[in-house]
Design a protein around this motif. Structure first.
Motif, PDB file in Angstrom:
ATOM      1  N   LEU A 143       0.871  -1.175   0.000  1.00  0.00           N
ATOM      2  CA  LEU A 143       0.000   0.000   0.000  1.00  0.00           C
ATOM      3  C   LEU A 143       0.907   1.224   0.000  1.00  0.00           C
ATOM      4  O   LEU A 143       1.697   1.422   0.936  1.00  0.00           O
ATOM      5  CB  LEU A 143      -0.899  -0.012   1.240  1.00  0.00           C
ATOM      6  CG  LEU A 143      -1.784   1.219   1.447  1.00  0.00           C
ATOM      7  CD1 LEU A 143      -2.760   1.428   0.296  1.00  0.00           C
ATOM      8  CD2 LEU A 143      -2.530   1.112   2.771  1.00  0.00           C
ATOM      9  N   GLU A 144       0.819   2.034  -1.068  1.00  0.00           N
ATOM     10  CA  GLU A 144       1.778   3.138  -1.229  1.00  0.00           C
ATOM     11  C   GLU A 144       1.207   4.221  -2.128  1.00  0.00           C
ATOM     12  O   GLU A 144       0.170   4.033  -2.775  1.00  0.00           O
ATOM     13  CB  GLU A 144       3.077   2.602  -1.855  1.00  0.00           C
ATOM     14  CG  GLU A 144       2.855   2.040  -3.261  1.00  0.00           C
ATOM     15  CD  GLU A 144       4.111   1.460  -3.914  1.00  0.00           C
ATOM     16  OE1 GLU A 144       5.035   1.027  -3.201  1.00  0.00           O
ATOM     17  OE2 GLU A 144       4.148   1.471  -5.162  1.00  0.00           O
ATOM     18  N   LYS A 145       1.912   5.348  -2.155  1.00  0.00           N
ATOM     19  CA  LYS A 145       1.644   6.402  -3.146  1.00  0.00           C
ATOM     20  C   LYS A 145       2.979   7.054  -3.490  1.00  0.00           C
ATOM     21  O   LYS A 145       3.969   6.900  -2.759  1.00  0.00           O
ATOM     22  CB  LYS A 145       0.640   7.432  -2.620  1.00  0.00           C
ATOM     23  CG  LYS A 145       1.159   8.287  -1.480  1.00  0.00           C
ATOM     24  CD  LYS A 145       0.123   9.346  -1.088  1.00  0.00           C
ATOM     25  CE  LYS A 145       0.670  10.191   0.061  1.00  0.00           C
ATOM     26  NZ  LYS A 145      -0.278  11.255   0.472  1.00  0.00           N
ATOM     27  N   HIS A 146       3.005   7.779  -4.608  1.00  0.00           N
ATOM     28  CA  HIS A 146       4.221   8.432  -5.071  1.00  0.00           C
ATOM     29  C   HIS A 146       3.873   9.418  -6.167  1.00  0.00           C
ATOM     30  O   HIS A 146       2.762   9.381  -6.708  1.00  0.00           O
ATOM     31  CB  HIS A 146       5.246   7.400  -5.566  1.00  0.00           C
ATOM     32  CG  HIS A 146       4.639   6.192  -6.209  1.00  0.00           C
ATOM     33  ND1 HIS A 146       3.920   6.261  -7.379  1.00  0.00           N
ATOM     34  CD2 HIS A 146       4.584   4.886  -5.817  1.00  0.00           C
ATOM     35  CE1 HIS A 146       3.482   5.047  -7.690  1.00  0.00           C
ATOM     36  NE2 HIS A 146       3.850   4.188  -6.759  1.00  0.00           N
ATOM     37  N   HIS A 147       4.827  10.300  -6.484  1.00  0.00           N
ATOM     38  CA  HIS A 147       4.584  11.292  -7.543  1.00  0.00           C
ATOM     39  C   HIS A 147       4.489  10.632  -8.910  1.00  0.00           C
ATOM     40  O   HIS A 147       3.723  11.063  -9.760  1.00  0.00           O
ATOM     41  CB  HIS A 147       5.700  12.351  -7.557  1.00  0.00           C
ATOM     42  CG  HIS A 147       5.556  13.347  -6.460  1.00  0.00           C
ATOM     43  ND1 HIS A 147       4.730  14.445  -6.546  1.00  0.00           N
ATOM     44  CD2 HIS A 147       6.118  13.397  -5.230  1.00  0.00           C
ATOM     45  CE1 HIS A 147       4.784  15.132  -5.428  1.00  0.00           C
ATOM     46  NE2 HIS A 147       5.621  14.518  -4.613  1.00  0.00           N
ATOM     47  N   GLN A 184       3.652   7.876 -11.901  1.00  0.00           N
ATOM     48  CA  GLN A 184       2.418   7.164 -12.223  1.00  0.00           C
ATOM     49  C   GLN A 184       2.728   5.751 -12.703  1.00  0.00           C
ATOM     50  O   GLN A 184       3.871   5.439 -13.033  1.00  0.00           O
ATOM     51  CB  GLN A 184       1.676   7.910 -13.342  1.00  0.00           C
ATOM     52  CG  GLN A 184       1.365   9.351 -12.970  1.00  0.00           C
ATOM     53  CD  GLN A 184       0.707  10.089 -14.110  1.00  0.00           C
ATOM     54  OE1 GLN A 184      -0.254   9.600 -14.705  1.00  0.00           O
ATOM     55  NE2 GLN A 184       1.219  11.268 -14.417  1.00  0.00           N
ATOM     56  N   HIS A 185       1.684   4.916 -12.712  1.00  0.00           N
ATOM     57  CA  HIS A 185       1.797   3.577 -13.286  1.00  0.00           C
ATOM     58  C   HIS A 185       0.728   3.402 -14.352  1.00  0.00           C
ATOM     59  O   HIS A 185      -0.405   3.852 -14.164  1.00  0.00           O
ATOM     60  CB  HIS A 185       1.511   2.471 -12.263  1.00  0.00           C
ATOM     61  CG  HIS A 185       2.425   2.385 -11.102  1.00  0.00           C
ATOM     62  ND1 HIS A 185       3.776   2.285 -11.210  1.00  0.00           N
ATOM     63  CD2 HIS A 185       2.154   2.319  -9.770  1.00  0.00           C
ATOM     64  CE1 HIS A 185       4.312   2.178 -10.005  1.00  0.00           C
ATOM     65  NE2 HIS A 185       3.349   2.199  -9.108  1.00  0.00           N
ATOM     66  N   ALA A 186       1.075   2.720 -15.433  1.00  0.00           N
ATOM     67  CA  ALA A 186       0.082   2.185 -16.361  1.00  0.00           C
ATOM     68  C   ALA A 186       0.206   0.667 -16.268  1.00  0.00           C
ATOM     69  O   ALA A 186       1.294   0.120 -16.438  1.00  0.00           O
ATOM     70  CB  ALA A 186       0.343   2.658 -17.782  1.00  0.00           C
ATOM     71  N   TRP A 238      -3.067   6.713  -3.359  1.00  0.00           N
ATOM     72  CA  TRP A 238      -2.875   5.434  -2.661  1.00  0.00           C
ATOM     73  C   TRP A 238      -3.316   4.286  -3.547  1.00  0.00           C
ATOM     74  O   TRP A 238      -4.360   4.377  -4.201  1.00  0.00           O
ATOM     75  CB  TRP A 238      -3.684   5.398  -1.352  1.00  0.00           C
ATOM     76  CG  TRP A 238      -3.203   6.358  -0.314  1.00  0.00           C
ATOM     77  CD1 TRP A 238      -3.868   7.441   0.168  1.00  0.00           C
ATOM     78  CD2 TRP A 238      -1.949   6.305   0.378  1.00  0.00           C
ATOM     79  NE1 TRP A 238      -3.095   8.080   1.105  1.00  0.00           N
ATOM     80  CE2 TRP A 238      -1.925   7.406   1.256  1.00  0.00           C
ATOM     81  CE3 TRP A 238      -0.841   5.445   0.344  1.00  0.00           C
ATOM     82  CZ2 TRP A 238      -0.835   7.664   2.094  1.00  0.00           C
ATOM     83  CZ3 TRP A 238       0.241   5.710   1.161  1.00  0.00           C
ATOM     84  CH2 TRP A 238       0.242   6.801   2.032  1.00  0.00           C
ATOM     85  N   HIS A 239      -2.545   3.200  -3.550  1.00  0.00           N
ATOM     86  CA  HIS A 239      -2.916   2.038  -4.362  1.00  0.00           C
ATOM     87  C   HIS A 239      -2.357   0.750  -3.767  1.00  0.00           C
ATOM     88  O   HIS A 239      -1.313   0.762  -3.110  1.00  0.00           O
ATOM     89  CB  HIS A 239      -2.464   2.195  -5.821  1.00  0.00           C
ATOM     90  CG  HIS A 239      -0.987   2.439  -5.989  1.00  0.00           C
ATOM     91  ND1 HIS A 239      -0.413   3.656  -5.755  1.00  0.00           N
ATOM     92  CD2 HIS A 239       0.031   1.623  -6.376  1.00  0.00           C
ATOM     93  CE1 HIS A 239       0.895   3.579  -5.988  1.00  0.00           C
ATOM     94  NE2 HIS A 239       1.189   2.347  -6.351  1.00  0.00           N
ATOM     95  N   GLN A 240      -3.086  -0.318  -4.014  1.00  0.00           N
ATOM     96  CA  GLN A 240      -2.661  -1.656  -3.582  1.00  0.00           C
ATOM     97  C   GLN A 240      -3.382  -2.708  -4.425  1.00  0.00           C
ATOM     98  O   GLN A 240      -4.595  -2.611  -4.638  1.00  0.00           O
ATOM     99  CB  GLN A 240      -2.989  -1.880  -2.101  1.00  0.00           C
ATOM    100  CG  GLN A 240      -2.494  -3.236  -1.575  1.00  0.00           C
ATOM    101  CD  GLN A 240      -2.531  -3.320  -0.065  1.00  0.00           C
ATOM    102  OE1 GLN A 240      -3.544  -2.998   0.546  1.00  0.00           O
ATOM    103  NE2 GLN A 240      -1.423  -3.736   0.544  1.00  0.00           N
TER     104      GLN A 240
HETATM  105 MN    MN Z   1       3.332   1.981  -6.856  1.00  0.00          MN
END
Ligand code: MN
Length: 146
Positions: A59-63, A65-67, A99-101
């Motif tokens: 479970l994390e976040k960051h500047h 992005q992910h596709a 936030w994503h997981q």
């Molecule tokens: Mn990530």
């Protein structure tokens, strides 16, 4: 050219690595293969992650992005304020500072391709106050693993 092995989710001469270098208990049962690691004209990393049944990503976040494209199995993903079922061929965008997981919640492994910029910030993990806020969102408290 990199070709798959007879196992469609392993590639020739590509190592199956731990998901993250730092170990820890904030993820479970997940491996990483780097399929492309470019620079200059195409400064992205293209990775394949596989989560074993019952496992999850951090479970994390960051500047950055992910596709993401799911290419094996199914499960669920938490993005921002919502938990959503995901299936093979679904495409998920993780926006900046969100936030994503990912979790393999359906008694099967879930594999996905993920593109990320080479030049990127380190992921942030939730502190007690973040968790407090996340748990207020319906369906999210039960879903997240830390
Ligand atoms: Mn990530």
């Amino acid at each position: 050219m990199i070709r798959p092995t007879s196992d469609k989710f392993r590639w020739k001469d590509v190592d199956v690595l731990p998901y993250k270098e730092d170990g820890g208990t904030h993820f479970k049962s997940i491996s990483r293969q780097t399929l492309f690691n470019g620079e200059n004209d195409l400064p992205v990393e293209f990775r394949y992650f596989e989560i074993g049944a019952g496992g999850h990503s951090t479970l994390e976040k960051h500047h950055h992005q992910h596709a993401v494209m799911i290419i094996r199995g199914s499960g669920q993903v938490f993005v921002g304020d919502k938990v959503t079922p995901i299936n093979t061929h679904d495409i998920v965008h993780i926006p900046t500072l969100t936030w994503h997981q990912f979790r393999a919640t359906n008694d099967e492994e879930m594999g996905f391709l993920c593109i990320v910029a080479n030049d990127r910030d380190r992921p942030q993990r939730p502190g007690p106050e973040d968790l407090e806020e996340l748990k207020k969102i319906e369906g999210v408290g039960e879903f997240i693993r830390v």
